[in-house]
Design an enzyme around this catalytic site. Sequence first.
Site, mmCIF file in Angstrom:
data_model
loop_
_atom_site.group_PDB
_atom_site.id
_atom_site.type_symbol
_atom_site.label_atom_id
_atom_site.label_comp_id
_atom_site.label_asym_id
_atom_site.label_seq_id
_atom_site.Cartn_x
_atom_site.Cartn_y
_atom_site.Cartn_z
ATOM 1 N N HIS A 30 17.789 4.434 15.779
ATOM 2 C CA HIS A 30 19.191 3.994 15.905
ATOM 3 C C HIS A 30 19.577 3.660 17.339
ATOM 4 O O HIS A 30 20.546 2.958 17.570
ATOM 5 C CB HIS A 30 20.132 5.117 15.431
ATOM 6 C CG HIS A 30 20.019 5.400 13.970
ATOM 7 N ND1 HIS A 30 20.154 6.650 13.423
ATOM 8 C CD2 HIS A 30 19.764 4.585 12.927
ATOM 9 C CE1 HIS A 30 19.993 6.597 12.117
ATOM 10 N NE2 HIS A 30 19.755 5.336 11.790
ATOM 11 N N CYS A 77 14.671 0.903 17.512
ATOM 12 C CA CYS A 77 14.172 -0.291 16.812
ATOM 13 C C CYS A 77 14.448 -1.539 17.672
ATOM 14 O O CYS A 77 15.538 -1.671 18.255
ATOM 15 C CB CYS A 77 14.887 -0.425 15.476
ATOM 16 S SG CYS A 77 14.450 -1.944 14.634
ATOM 17 N N GLU A 109 24.133 4.477 15.284
ATOM 18 C CA GLU A 109 23.707 3.179 15.854
ATOM 19 C C GLU A 109 24.888 2.495 16.540
ATOM 20 O O GLU A 109 24.752 1.957 17.647
ATOM 21 C CB GLU A 109 23.143 2.274 14.751
ATOM 22 C CG GLU A 109 22.669 0.924 15.300
ATOM 23 C CD GLU A 109 22.311 -0.066 14.207
ATOM 24 O OE1 GLU A 109 21.675 0.344 13.209
ATOM 25 O OE2 GLU A 109 22.654 -1.242 14.348
ATOM 26 N N SER A 149 23.393 4.653 6.104
ATOM 27 C CA SER A 149 24.285 3.497 6.043
ATOM 28 C C SER A 149 23.750 2.428 5.093
ATOM 29 O O SER A 149 24.468 1.942 4.228
ATOM 30 C CB SER A 149 24.438 2.917 7.449
ATOM 31 O OG SER A 149 25.082 1.680 7.383
ATOM 32 N N ASN A 150 22.474 2.095 5.270
ATOM 33 C CA ASN A 150 21.970 0.973 4.448
ATOM 34 C C ASN A 150 21.844 1.393 2.989
ATOM 35 O O ASN A 150 22.022 0.576 2.081
ATOM 36 C CB ASN A 150 20.670 0.410 5.028
ATOM 37 C CG ASN A 150 19.475 1.278 4.785
ATOM 38 O OD1 ASN A 150 18.832 1.172 3.769
ATOM 39 N ND2 ASN A 150 19.187 2.165 5.741
HETATM 40 S S1 SF4 Z 1 16.749 -1.258 9.136
HETATM 41 FE FE1 SF4 Z 1 16.200 -2.874 10.503
HETATM 42 S S2 SF4 Z 1 17.265 -2.338 12.342
HETATM 43 FE FE2 SF4 Z 1 17.224 -0.552 11.159
HETATM 44 S S3 SF4 Z 1 15.479 0.511 11.846
HETATM 45 FE FE3 SF4 Z 1 14.883 -0.716 10.133
HETATM 46 S S4 SF4 Z 1 14.085 -2.545 11.007
HETATM 47 FE FE4 SF4 Z 1 15.242 -1.532 12.570
#
Ligand code: SF4
Length: 696
Positions: free
Chosen positions: A72, A94, A124, A217-218
């Site tokens: 993050h 990342c 992040e 989050s994702n």
């Molecule tokens: S989701 Fe995308 S931004 Fe987040 S850690 Fe993975 S590759 Fe990196």
Amino acid sequence: MINKVITAKNIGFCFGVKKAIDTAREYAGEGVCTLGSIIHNKLVVDELEQKGLKTVHDIEDITTSKVIIRSHGEGKATYDALLNKNIEIIDTTCPFVKKIHNIVKKHYEQGYQIVIAGIATHSEVKGINGWCGNSAIIISSVDEIPLIEIEKICVVAQTTFSVEEYSRITKYFNNLNQKSVVVFNTICYTTNERQAETVELSRKCDCMIIIGCSDSSNTNKLLKICQNNCKNTFLIEKFDDINSIFSKLYGTVGITAGASTPSELILEVNRFMNDNVKEGSFEELLANNPVVSYEKGTKVKSAEILFADEKGIHVKLDGKNDGLVAPDQVELNNEYNPDNYKTGDTIDIEILGPRDKDTGCIPASKKKIEEKKLEDKLVDGIRNGEEFSITVSVVKGGLLGRYGSYRVFVPQSHVAEHYINDLTSYNKQKIRLTVLEIDDNKKKITASQRNILARERKEKEQERLEKENAVLERLNEGDKVVGKFVRSTPFGAFVEVDGFDCLCRIADLSWNRIGKVEDVLNLNEEYEFLILSVDREKRKVGLGFKQLHPHPFYDVAAKYPVGSVLVGRVARLEDYGAFIDIENNVRGLVHISEAAREYVKNINEVLKPDDEVTAKVIKIDDKNRKISLSIKAALPEEVKVEAEDNSKKIKEEAKERKPRESRKRVKIDRTNDNEPTQWSEGTTNTPLADLLKDFK
Ligand code: SF4
């Protein structure tokens, strides 16, 4: 009843998370801690803690000498604080997140107001905000955009932000019509793809299972998408959770997972589902998620660029692979500029080796592909006769070098136009070559320098001939030309006239007798010449030098007119008289009848070679350059008497030397047409026969 299970292709750890987890696993037993949970997945965090990796949430709590910064990322203040405390940073931020940090830092320093589309409490977003002095305006939807009075606005998004929502936010800022508004699409491609695929999958499934943690989050984004399209959507964080939802599943069940969900959990869920459905299988899961391995040397066409930064170009590969083209592997001239590579563009690459532990990416090269293309182009060129240059080493039988991936051999007989026994002087030398033969399969070129040298020599010869022809065309007999004396031979001088070699015979150099050309001409000096002859067919031009200078005869003739008396020396005696050297190689003839007052039967009776004589000029023939002299005409009276006495004395001495009977009387016929009565000799170079022919 469940009759089908469809598992999303974009599932499990993204490369950023994978890199962070791999690094954490590597350092787990070395007394290292992570600042915040390494990922939003309790299972993984627990596993790493068991291996000795501590998690701390405040810098002040760090007791280890090394700290891992998770994917993050962190704000600038965190880095500064860690450095101040002399804590070694193991940075697994990342690259997608790092890129946002760089954008924010640069624009903040240029006076832009930073706007972040994301969740303000997400680590992040906090980290991103930390690169603009925590001054960013953070919005989670288009409705939250405040009135911003600052002209310069820079907008970025959290990497896992909603694609749809960010599209609305982007539209809003673009419609502001402010030149100084810059909007960056910083949503991670895995998020993009995951969300897009989840939209599709959730629309065609009766039930959706999202595997992931509720604080991810994702994962939450995926959950929201699925809830919008599919009423029967369930979030499970661990395998056991499936028991509580299993009875609610029916028909086609879709499975997706967040970027921080471990593959093991996903596979476990899938295995269970496959054991309980009529259709769908673990094999199908594998088929949907092929494991693509890349061998060294594999060429990948049109690899999509994810982003480019100071670490290189990040590209998307098949399966769960990401490639990284390091800066020194981008351009042929090694001048890499990340700004030249835009997200979504494609490049051709070659795989350099297995996944790199540090970057988590498969190393690749764009340069190698270009080198190959360039080499193919160059080889095609040399195949068609173009010259090429290489540095060679001496080997048995010739010279050896390299041209790209080709081995180049120059046979000894093809090194020069003549055979060279010892090639030592060619070692480590750069030479020019043309191809004799190319074997693409064996990557071997046989080449020749001799052919180039021979061709160049012929070209030069042709050029010289053409130049000479042009000179020959304008040279005409009787013309005066300026030429440089360039070479001497026993028979004359070679004179260069406009680059064309002409010959001036030694006889045409001087009116006088000369031993060698250099008596008249100095090497490499220019003189004026008269063209005596031009033979265009035989390519010969004869020049004269003496012809442009007056004959010494005329000076002598002017100095000694008829009637004048001169003193000369006997040069040669002939039956008909004596040649007298007057001056400057000009000779006159004393006919035998003019040698003494009395009758002289034999010239030897009165004159000897080298005698000094006084003679009177009795005739000058300008046309034929002849001077007739008379000794007797130059004698004073008393000398004439003395001469008669001398003559008698010589005759008596002669009688005593030869017995009478042995003497043969020779009748001298003074009227003989073949005997000269007057004479002058102009130059000793004139053949005797030529001289005699004029005497009647
Ligand atoms: S989701 Fe995308 S931004 Fe987040 S850690 Fe993975 S590759 Fe990196």
